[in-house]
Design an enzyme around this catalytic site. Structure first.
Site, PDB file in Angstrom:
ATOM      1  N   ASP A  20       0.831  -1.207   0.000  1.00  0.00           N
ATOM      2  CA  ASP A  20       0.000   0.000   0.000  1.00  0.00           C
ATOM      3  C   ASP A  20       0.865   1.256   0.000  1.00  0.00           C
ATOM      4  OD1 ASP A  20      -2.350   1.411  -0.035  1.00  0.00           O
ATOM      5  OD2 ASP A  20      -2.792   1.143   2.099  1.00  0.00           O
ATOM      6  N   GLU A  46       1.246 -13.265  12.293  1.00  0.00           N
ATOM      7  CA  GLU A  46       1.808 -12.108  12.987  1.00  0.00           C
ATOM      8  C   GLU A  46       1.644 -10.899  12.063  1.00  0.00           C
ATOM      9  OE1 GLU A  46       3.034 -11.947  16.085  1.00  0.00           O
ATOM     10  OE2 GLU A  46       2.495 -14.059  16.341  1.00  0.00           O
ATOM     11  N   ARG A  98      -0.316   9.087  -9.993  1.00  0.00           N
ATOM     12  CA  ARG A  98      -0.501   7.820  -9.257  1.00  0.00           C
ATOM     13  C   ARG A  98       0.094   6.659 -10.055  1.00  0.00           C
ATOM     14  NH1 ARG A  98      -3.875   7.646  -4.964  1.00  0.00           N
ATOM     15  NH2 ARG A  98      -4.164   5.425  -5.362  1.00  0.00           N
ATOM     16  N   ARG A 103       1.859  -4.864   6.147  1.00  0.00           N
ATOM     17  CA  ARG A 103       1.166  -3.811   5.394  1.00  0.00           C
ATOM     18  C   ARG A 103       1.993  -2.540   5.462  1.00  0.00           C
ATOM     19  NH1 ARG A 103      -5.063  -2.468   4.297  1.00  0.00           N
ATOM     20  NH2 ARG A 103      -4.705  -0.733   2.890  1.00  0.00           N
ATOM     21  N   GLY A 113       0.123   5.528  -4.284  1.00  0.00           N
ATOM     22  CA  GLY A 113      -0.493   6.803  -4.663  1.00  0.00           C
ATOM     23  C   GLY A 113       0.057   7.948  -3.836  1.00  0.00           C
ATOM     24  N   ARG A 114       0.128   7.765  -2.536  1.00  0.00           N
ATOM     25  CA  ARG A 114       0.634   8.837  -1.667  1.00  0.00           C
ATOM     26  C   ARG A 114       2.112   9.080  -1.902  1.00  0.00           C
ATOM     27  NH1 ARG A 114      -1.600   6.098   3.470  1.00  0.00           N
ATOM     28  NH2 ARG A 114      -2.006   4.492   1.898  1.00  0.00           N
ATOM     29  N   ASN A 169     -10.790  -2.598  -5.917  1.00  0.00           N
ATOM     30  CA  ASN A 169     -10.001  -1.607  -6.651  1.00  0.00           C
ATOM     31  C   ASN A 169     -10.603  -1.250  -8.019  1.00  0.00           C
ATOM     32  OD1 ASN A 169      -6.828  -2.791  -5.325  1.00  0.00           O
ATOM     33  ND2 ASN A 169      -8.001  -1.006  -4.692  1.00  0.00           N
ATOM     34  N   TRP A 170     -11.629  -1.994  -8.448  1.00  0.00           N
ATOM     35  CA  TRP A 170     -12.342  -1.608  -9.678  1.00  0.00           C
ATOM     36  C   TRP A 170     -13.013  -0.252  -9.514  1.00  0.00           C
ATOM     37  CZ3 TRP A 170     -11.076  -4.070 -13.855  1.00  0.00           C
ATOM     38  CH2 TRP A 170     -10.744  -5.437 -13.810  1.00  0.00           C
TER      39      TRP A 170
HETATM   40  C1  IPE Z   1      -5.441  -2.840  -0.558  1.00  0.00           C
HETATM   41  O1  IPE Z   1      -5.082  -1.505  -0.659  1.00  0.00           O
HETATM   42  C2  IPE Z   1      -5.359  -3.494  -1.899  1.00  0.00           C
HETATM   43  C3  IPE Z   1      -4.022  -3.619  -2.467  1.00  0.00           C
HETATM   44  C4  IPE Z   1      -2.895  -3.308  -1.877  1.00  0.00           C
HETATM   45  C5  IPE Z   1      -3.975  -4.164  -3.784  1.00  0.00           C
HETATM   46  P1  IPE Z   1      -6.182  -0.349  -0.822  1.00  0.00           P
HETATM   47  O2  IPE Z   1      -5.421   0.925  -0.876  1.00  0.00           O
HETATM   48  O3  IPE Z   1      -7.096  -0.637  -1.955  1.00  0.00           O
HETATM   49  O4  IPE Z   1      -6.990  -0.485   0.550  1.00  0.00           O
HETATM   50  P2  IPE Z   1      -7.951   0.532   1.280  1.00  0.00           P
HETATM   51  O5  IPE Z   1      -9.020   0.910   0.293  1.00  0.00           O
HETATM   52  O6  IPE Z   1      -7.129   1.716   1.673  1.00  0.00           O
HETATM   53  O7  IPE Z   1      -8.479  -0.209   2.474  1.00  0.00           O
HETATM   54  C1  IPE Z   2      -1.351   0.279  -3.443  1.00  0.00           C
HETATM   55  O1  IPE Z   2      -1.155   1.639  -3.434  1.00  0.00           O
HETATM   56  C2  IPE Z   2      -1.549  -0.283  -4.821  1.00  0.00           C
HETATM   57  C3  IPE Z   2      -2.920  -0.714  -5.117  1.00  0.00           C
HETATM   58  C4  IPE Z   2      -3.932  -0.675  -4.301  1.00  0.00           C
HETATM   59  C5  IPE Z   2      -3.165  -1.234  -6.444  1.00  0.00           C
HETATM   60  P1  IPE Z   2      -2.368   2.654  -3.447  1.00  0.00           P
HETATM   61  O2  IPE Z   2      -2.687   3.000  -4.873  1.00  0.00           O
HETATM   62  O3  IPE Z   2      -3.508   2.149  -2.653  1.00  0.00           O
HETATM   63  O4  IPE Z   2      -1.725   3.913  -2.726  1.00  0.00           O
HETATM   64  P2  IPE Z   2      -2.444   4.912  -1.742  1.00  0.00           P
HETATM   65  O5  IPE Z   2      -3.028   4.113  -0.634  1.00  0.00           O
HETATM   66  O6  IPE Z   2      -3.500   5.615  -2.538  1.00  0.00           O
HETATM   67  O7  IPE Z   2      -1.355   5.828  -1.297  1.00  0.00           O
HETATM   68 MG    MG Z   3      -4.049   2.340  -0.707  1.00  0.00          MG
END
Ligand code: IPE
Ligand code: IPE
Ligand code: MG
Length: 242
Positions: free
Chosen positions: A19, A202, A32, A183, A22-23, A67-68
């Site tokens: 995760d 864990e 992104r 995570r 994007g940030r 994620n869709w």
């Molecule tokens: C979880 O991350 C899914 C993946 C890492 C592929 P998200 O960024 O989609 O999760 P939420 O929406 O913040 O819970």
């Molecule tokens: C994880 O990074 C990748 C996927 C969920 C595909 P994010 O895209 O969720 O990044 P943030 O959480 O927006 O920073």
């Molecule tokens: Mg995310």
């Protein structure tokens, strides 16, 4: 007293919620999609490190069923990165004895990705050193529903539904439960990932964004795991005594 369950052993199975792409990008004034590209590089680094260390199972959350709901352009960028990743990595995976598997609804993926994944899975199937599971179009609740539907479809009697027979119908069939769930990016939630399989995993949360998660970050997570005392319901004294 040393904890024999973890301190002298690597986890057999590491699961990661990758995760923060994007940030990470936003903080650098990038798109992104650029964050996801940097995230794909971190995947290469972590897969290689796990293979070197001898971790037998690695499961990476690459795209959730939820994620869709993201912007179309971002989804397109993610899927083209997947194709690129497979084109580059499959020959290397084959060479390093890494078998690729996919957890999730492959039929719901675009045709090109479906085809490339099927090819990658069959080409790497003989890999004996490590299994790399990509959770793609994956949701844990959907996985459980699918398993229950398959019991009903096969006419399984209620008394034959056991924890073992259920586990055998999950994507993780034949693989151990994750010992360690990591995570990145500071979020502390499961986001519909391996809910059944992580009953005794864990948990390790780090504020580091996924593109910055490198060998030393992985090593830190493994060191934290090694310091944990896994009890599986027993007392610490029972663990020490065995
Ligand atoms: C979880 O991350 C899914 C993946 C890492 C592929 P998200 O960024 O989609 O999760 P939420 O929406 O913040 O819970
Ligand atoms: C994880 O990074 C990748 C996927 C969920 C595909 P994010 O895209 O969720 O990044 P943030 O959480 O927006 O920073
Ligand atoms: Mg995310």
């Amino acid at each position: 007293m040393q904890n024999q369950d973890s301190s002298d052993k690597l986890p057999a199975h590491v699961a990661i919620i990758m995760d923060g792409n994007g940030r990470w990008a936003q903080a650098r004034g990038l798109s992104r999609s650029a964050g996801h590209r940097a995230g794909a590089d971190a995947v290469r680094t972590v897969v290689t490190r796990c293979r070197t260390l001898g971790i037998r199972h690695l499961t990476l959350y690459a795209f959730s069923s939820e994620n869709w709901n993201r912007p179309r352009a971002e989804i397109t960028a993610l899927f083209s990165l997947l194709l690129e990743f497979l084109q580059q990595e499959v020959p290397l995976m084959e060479e390093k004895g890494i078998a690729l598997k996919v957890f999730g609804d492959v039929d719901g993926l675009p045709l090109a990705q479906r085809t490339a994944l099927r090819h990658a899975i069959s080409r790497t199937a003989g890999g004996q050193h490590m299994t790399l599971n990509l959770a793609l179009n994956y949701g844990s609740r959907a996985e459980l529903v699918r398993a229950i539907q398959s019991f009903v479809r096969d006419g399984v009697r209620p008394e034959d539904i056991t924890e073992a027979s259920l586990a055998a119908r999950l994507y993780t069939a034949g693989q151990p439960d994750p010992d360690l769930l990591i995570r990145t990016s500071g979020e502390q939630r499961l986001s519909n990932y391996l809910l059944y399989q992580c009953a005794y995993s864990e948990l390790y949360f780090t504020p580091v964004a996924w593109p910055d998660f490198d060998e030393s970050q992985l090593d830190a997570a493994l060191a934290a795991y090694a310091g944990r005392s896994r009890r599986f319901g027993k007392t610490q004294e029972q663990i020490n005594g065995c």
